[in-house]
Design an enzyme around this catalytic site. Structure first.
Site, PDB file in Angstrom:
ATOM      1  N   PRO A  10      38.580  46.688  46.038  1.00  0.00           N
ATOM      2  CG  PRO A  10      40.266  45.393  45.100  1.00  0.00           C
ATOM      3  CD  PRO A  10      38.788  45.401  45.372  1.00  0.00           C
ATOM      4  CG  ASN A  11      43.455  49.698  45.676  1.00  0.00           C
ATOM      5  OD1 ASN A  11      44.093  49.846  46.716  1.00  0.00           O
ATOM      6  ND2 ASN A  11      43.688  48.700  44.847  1.00  0.00           N
ATOM      7  NE  ARG A  18      42.935  53.323  42.562  1.00  0.00           N
ATOM      8  CZ  ARG A  18      42.157  52.400  42.038  1.00  0.00           C
ATOM      9  NH1 ARG A  18      40.859  52.435  42.281  1.00  0.00           N
ATOM     10  NH2 ARG A  18      42.651  51.445  41.311  1.00  0.00           N
ATOM     11  CE1 TYR A  23      39.515  54.137  38.377  1.00  0.00           C
ATOM     12  CE2 TYR A  23      41.704  54.572  39.272  1.00  0.00           C
ATOM     13  CZ  TYR A  23      40.825  53.751  38.590  1.00  0.00           C
ATOM     14  OH  TYR A  23      41.263  52.536  38.113  1.00  0.00           O
ATOM     15  CG  ASN A  72      33.957  49.513  40.598  1.00  0.00           C
ATOM     16  OD1 ASN A  72      34.735  48.652  40.164  1.00  0.00           O
ATOM     17  ND2 ASN A  72      34.187  50.807  40.446  1.00  0.00           N
ATOM     18  CB  ALA A  75      42.219  45.207  41.021  1.00  0.00           C
ATOM     19  CD  GLU A  96      31.676  43.986  35.147  1.00  0.00           C
ATOM     20  OE1 GLU A  96      31.051  43.026  34.629  1.00  0.00           O
ATOM     21  OE2 GLU A  96      32.873  44.220  34.921  1.00  0.00           O
ATOM     22  CG  HIS A  98      34.393  48.661  35.680  1.00  0.00           C
ATOM     23  ND1 HIS A  98      35.105  48.117  36.722  1.00  0.00           N
ATOM     24  CD2 HIS A  98      33.771  47.635  35.051  1.00  0.00           C
ATOM     25  CE1 HIS A  98      34.940  46.801  36.700  1.00  0.00           C
ATOM     26  NE2 HIS A  98      34.133  46.486  35.714  1.00  0.00           N
ATOM     27  NE  ARG A 105      42.555  52.551  33.363  1.00  0.00           N
ATOM     28  CZ  ARG A 105      42.454  52.427  34.695  1.00  0.00           C
ATOM     29  NH1 ARG A 105      41.252  52.232  35.240  1.00  0.00           N
ATOM     30  NH2 ARG A 105      43.507  52.506  35.455  1.00  0.00           N
TER      31      ARG A 105
HETATM   32  C1  DQA Z   1      37.846  50.179  38.094  1.00  0.00           C
HETATM   33  C2  DQA Z   1      38.690  49.672  36.922  1.00  0.00           C
HETATM   34  C3  DQA Z   1      39.614  48.564  37.381  1.00  0.00           C
HETATM   35  O1  DQA Z   1      40.394  48.105  36.277  1.00  0.00           O
HETATM   36  C4  DQA Z   1      40.558  49.071  38.445  1.00  0.00           C
HETATM   37  O2  DQA Z   1      41.361  48.010  38.931  1.00  0.00           O
HETATM   38  C5  DQA Z   1      39.871  49.768  39.557  1.00  0.00           C
HETATM   39  C6  DQA Z   1      38.705  50.613  39.256  1.00  0.00           C
HETATM   40  C7  DQA Z   1      36.977  51.386  37.688  1.00  0.00           C
HETATM   41  O3  DQA Z   1      36.015  51.662  38.401  1.00  0.00           O
HETATM   42  O4  DQA Z   1      37.265  52.061  36.693  1.00  0.00           O
HETATM   43  O5  DQA Z   1      40.308  49.729  40.696  1.00  0.00           O
HETATM   44  O6  DQA Z   1      36.972  49.135  38.497  1.00  0.00           O
END
Ligand code: DQA
Length: 140
Positions: A10-11, A18, A23, A72, A75, A96, A98, A105
């Site tokens: 998501p997102n 964003r 990011y 990835n 959240a 995995e 990020h 964080r």
């Molecule tokens: C994320 C880190 C997560 O905590 C966050 O909710 C994201 C992006 C990252 O790629 O840094 O949406 O996965």
């Protein structure tokens, strides 16, 4: 030719607009185009969803016949027992990733339901995290 898929949660469709301080300014489409070009020797696919069940469906669909998944879960990493169980259920190895260093964080980002069943975890290298994950599959 290795068959790999990048799965984004998501997102991550909002990359480029964003929280650009965390990011970056690049859209994922721009980045993905450059990755496809750079890794022309890889059979690469991309899937993004904001919906937990769709991510689980995709993991199940590719999880027995692809060579690797770069995941990835955004959240959902920190909340989803269902995605964690899906990663555990499949045979395709999952790396995995990020973009941000989740350990620098908020505390709730330190928990991952993916990591215990991932082949490895790459985080904090910006979009380069995805490239490092792809390379990990190419170097094995
Ligand atoms: C994320 C880190 C997560 O905590 C966050 O909710 C994201 C992006 C990252 O790629 O840094 O949406 O996965």
């Amino acid at each position: 030719m290795k068959k790999l898929i990048i799965i984004n949660g998501p997102n991550l469709n909002l990359l480029g607009k964003r929280e650009t301080n965390i990011y970056g300014n690049m859209t994922f489409t721009e980045f993905y185009d450059s990755v496809v070009h750079k890794y022309a020797n890889v059979d690469l696919e991309y899937f993004q969803s904001n919906i937990e069940g769709e991510l689980i469906d995709k993991i199940q669909e590719v999880g027995f016949n692809y060579d690797g998944i770069v995941l990835n879960a955004a959240a959902y990493t920190h909340t989803s027992v269902g995605i964690g169980d899906a990663v555990k259920a499949i045979t395709t190895p999952v790396v995995e990733v990020h973009i941000s260093n989740t350990f620098s964080r908020e505390d709730f980002r330190h928990q991952s339901y993916i990591s215990p069943n991932a082949k490895g975890v790459i985080l904090g290298f910006g979009l380069q995290s995805y490239e490092l994950a792809i390379e990990s599959f190419l170097n094995e």
